[in-house]
Design an enzyme around this catalytic site. Structure first.
Site, mmCIF file in Angstrom:
data_model
loop_
_atom_site.group_PDB
_atom_site.id
_atom_site.type_symbol
_atom_site.label_atom_id
_atom_site.label_comp_id
_atom_site.label_asym_id
_atom_site.label_seq_id
_atom_site.Cartn_x
_atom_site.Cartn_y
_atom_site.Cartn_z
ATOM 1 N N GLU A 191 23.984 -2.262 42.531
ATOM 2 C CA GLU A 191 24.014 -1.151 43.493
ATOM 3 C C GLU A 191 24.876 0.003 42.976
ATOM 4 O O GLU A 191 25.833 0.414 43.637
ATOM 5 C CB GLU A 191 24.610 -1.636 44.826
ATOM 6 C CG GLU A 191 23.872 -2.768 45.498
ATOM 7 C CD GLU A 191 24.633 -3.319 46.709
ATOM 8 O OE1 GLU A 191 25.774 -2.886 46.961
ATOM 9 O OE2 GLU A 191 24.076 -4.184 47.398
ATOM 10 N N PRO A 192 24.584 0.557 41.805
ATOM 11 C CA PRO A 192 25.435 1.643 41.297
ATOM 12 C C PRO A 192 25.168 2.959 42.025
ATOM 13 O O PRO A 192 24.023 3.274 42.349
ATOM 14 C CB PRO A 192 24.997 1.751 39.833
ATOM 15 C CG PRO A 192 23.564 1.336 39.857
ATOM 16 C CD PRO A 192 23.436 0.294 40.935
ATOM 17 N N GLY A 193 26.207 3.694 42.297
ATOM 18 C CA GLY A 193 26.054 5.013 42.912
ATOM 19 C C GLY A 193 26.628 6.075 41.991
ATOM 20 O O GLY A 193 25.907 6.840 41.337
ATOM 21 N N CYS B 86 40.912 26.179 57.317
ATOM 22 C CA CYS B 86 42.278 26.295 57.854
ATOM 23 C C CYS B 86 43.032 24.982 57.792
ATOM 24 O O CYS B 86 43.348 24.383 58.830
ATOM 25 C CB CYS B 86 42.212 26.828 59.277
ATOM 26 S SG CYS B 86 41.469 28.448 59.301
HETATM 27 C C1 LIG Z 1 28.090 -1.942 49.351
HETATM 28 C C2 LIG Z 1 28.208 -0.859 48.342
HETATM 29 N N1 LIG Z 1 27.410 -0.893 47.262
HETATM 30 C C3 LIG Z 1 27.450 0.066 46.322
HETATM 31 C C4 LIG Z 1 28.318 1.124 46.417
HETATM 32 C C5 LIG Z 1 28.311 2.174 45.342
HETATM 33 O O1 LIG Z 1 29.497 2.217 44.684
HETATM 34 P P1 LIG Z 1 29.668 3.125 43.391
HETATM 35 O O2 LIG Z 1 29.285 4.497 43.745
HETATM 36 O O3 LIG Z 1 31.104 2.992 43.056
HETATM 37 O O4 LIG Z 1 28.807 2.543 42.328
HETATM 38 C C6 LIG Z 1 29.187 1.202 47.513
HETATM 39 C C7 LIG Z 1 30.132 2.323 47.608
HETATM 40 O O5 LIG Z 1 31.128 2.317 48.224
HETATM 41 C C8 LIG Z 1 29.129 0.184 48.507
HETATM 42 O O6 LIG Z 1 29.918 0.227 49.579
#
Ligand SMILES: Cc1ncc(COP(=O)(O)O)c(C=O)c1O
Length: 421
Positions: free
Chosen positions: A279-281, A349
């Protein structure tokens, strides 16, 4: 950030001059590079496949769209084979609108509502990541009511310190996320005995912007041990979701080496023979974007020089929430030797509306454009209407071309929702 570079003294995103975009669409303006998104997705896929056994199925990479949920971005990543990790009905709707198939969507988050659970069960979901006993009970009640079997994975809290910012640490027992090992085992058995729950596996996400490899290794090892325990109890475990968390370089951070990360996945997780989900973001989107802003005033304070921008903490919240610094680049390069240390601030502000303090820049003037780099993840998605400031527009650059992928919000858009009594 090679997709953002100077050419003939001007900042470009791929082959498009940033100044042209700022003049055409106004500022504040988010600009994303399609090439960068493709590179990151490709690098992750390739590195994993180089380390995983040749006969293993390709991992399912579900982009955590909380990082950047623009439908055009999700659509682009879909074309690279990615699915989506969602945390709300809104994100589910976006993912589906981008054409992402339900069997590539996982649903995370600690507080899913009846409506959210009902909608994903009826419309399809790869798995719901369960974070607590009351949540499992809620899912079971809804699944039974609609006679739909709910595929679930259980979020394990491995009590591992991710060694990142406290506000994005999620894998310690004092954090609200997931289940301890014993609680998870008890819930897994309960789920397995339920007619409308199909337990698929476990998931864990220990935090974001990790720069050390060891916390991943510790978490993966505890996940492996847990899967072995579950299997010893005859529980079916066919999926392991290892979350996101890979850090990126904002200023001088050294992110984990991707080969080391993939090697750990191959050595610790792959031998269990499950589907592997990631689950990379931030890794995918963080360095794909800049926030372009215009200097409103240069103010000489009693003690400081202030560069007052038209972007504020409502447009890019990370500096005010996490004390993050997004390097500021002048859009027109000024090679003059004279530099001034500016406090770079927004118009909101709040004293916390500060992007950086004592940042040396070439002498800047009113109307100059600047870009705040590494703003592709947790940038636009965290923007708000604080101070009744409309949300910025978003642009996707692809080679020589660019597209407006979200128009600038207007004050009328904001006011349209309000009811004057
Ligand atoms: C459950 C879960 N998966 C994946 C991510 C993505 O994390 P990242 O952006 O550090 O890869 C997050 C981010 O907080 C998350 O809460």
């Amino acid at each position: 950030m090679s997709d953002f570079h100077y050419k003939n003294g001007e900042l470009y995103t791929e082959n498009v001059p940033v100044k042209t975009l700022a003049e055409q669409y106004g500022t504040p303006l988010y600009v994303y590079s399609a090439a960068h998104l493709r590179t990151q997705a490709g690098q992750l896929k390739t590195t994993l496949s180089q380390h995983l056994p040749a006969d293993a199925n390709a991992p399912l990479i579900c982009f955590a769209c909380k990082a950047n949920s623009n439908i055009a971005v999700l659509d682009l990543l879909k074309q690279e084979g990615l699915g989506t990790d969602i945390v709300s009905l809104g994100e589910y709707t976006r993912a589906r609108q981008a054409g992402i198939s339900p069997d590539k969507i996982v649903f995370s988050g600690v507080g899913k509502t009846d409506t959210e659970i009902e909608t994903v069960l009826k419309n399809g979901i790869h798995q719901i990541n369960v974070e607590s006993e009351p949540e499992l009970e809620r899912i079971a009640r809804i699944a039974e009511k609609h006679k739909i079997t709910a595929p679930v994975a259980f979020r394990f809290n491995p009590d591992v310190d991710a060694k990142t910012h406290a506000k994005i640490t999620t894998g310690k027992h004092e954090n609200k996320f997931g289940l301890t090992r014993d609680a998870l085992i008890a819930l897994y058995q309960k789920a397995d005995a339920h007619a409308f729950i199909a337990p698929k596996g476990i998931t864990s996400h220990i935090g974001s912007q990790l720069t050390a490899v060891t916390p991943f290794k510790d978490a993966f090892t505890r996940m492996r041990d847990l899967v072995e325990m579950l299997r010893a109890m005859d529980m079916p475990v066919t999926r392991i979701d290892i979350g996101g968390g890979l850090g990126i370089t904002y200023t001088d951070e050294t992110p984990p080496d991707l080969d080391d990360y993939a090697r750990m996945v191959a050595e610790i997780i792959a031998p269990l023979g499950t589907q592997i989900i990631l689950e990379p973001g931030r890794f995918i989107a963080g360095n794909c974007g800049i926030l372009v802003s215009q200097v409103v005033h240069v103010k000489q304070g009693e003690k400081k020089h202030y560069l007052i921008l038209d972007a504020g903490m409502n447009d890019l919240a990370r500096p005010s929430i996490y004390d993050a610094y997004h390097p500021v680049m002048p859009v027109l390069e000024n090679k003059a030797a004279e530099h001034i240390a500016y406090d770079i601030v927004g118009p909101v502000c709040e004293t916390g509306d500060t992007f950086g303090k004592n940042i040396p820049l070439p002498v800047m003037e009113e109307d100059d454009f600047v870009a705040m780099t590494s703003s592709g993840a947790y940038g636009f998605v965290m923007a708000s209407n604080y101070n009744t400031r409309p949300l910025p527009a978003e642009i996707l650059v692809d080679g020589d071309t660019h597209k407006l992928i979200r128009r600038r919000q207007t004050v009328d858009d904001i006011l349209a929702l309000e009811i004057d009594i």
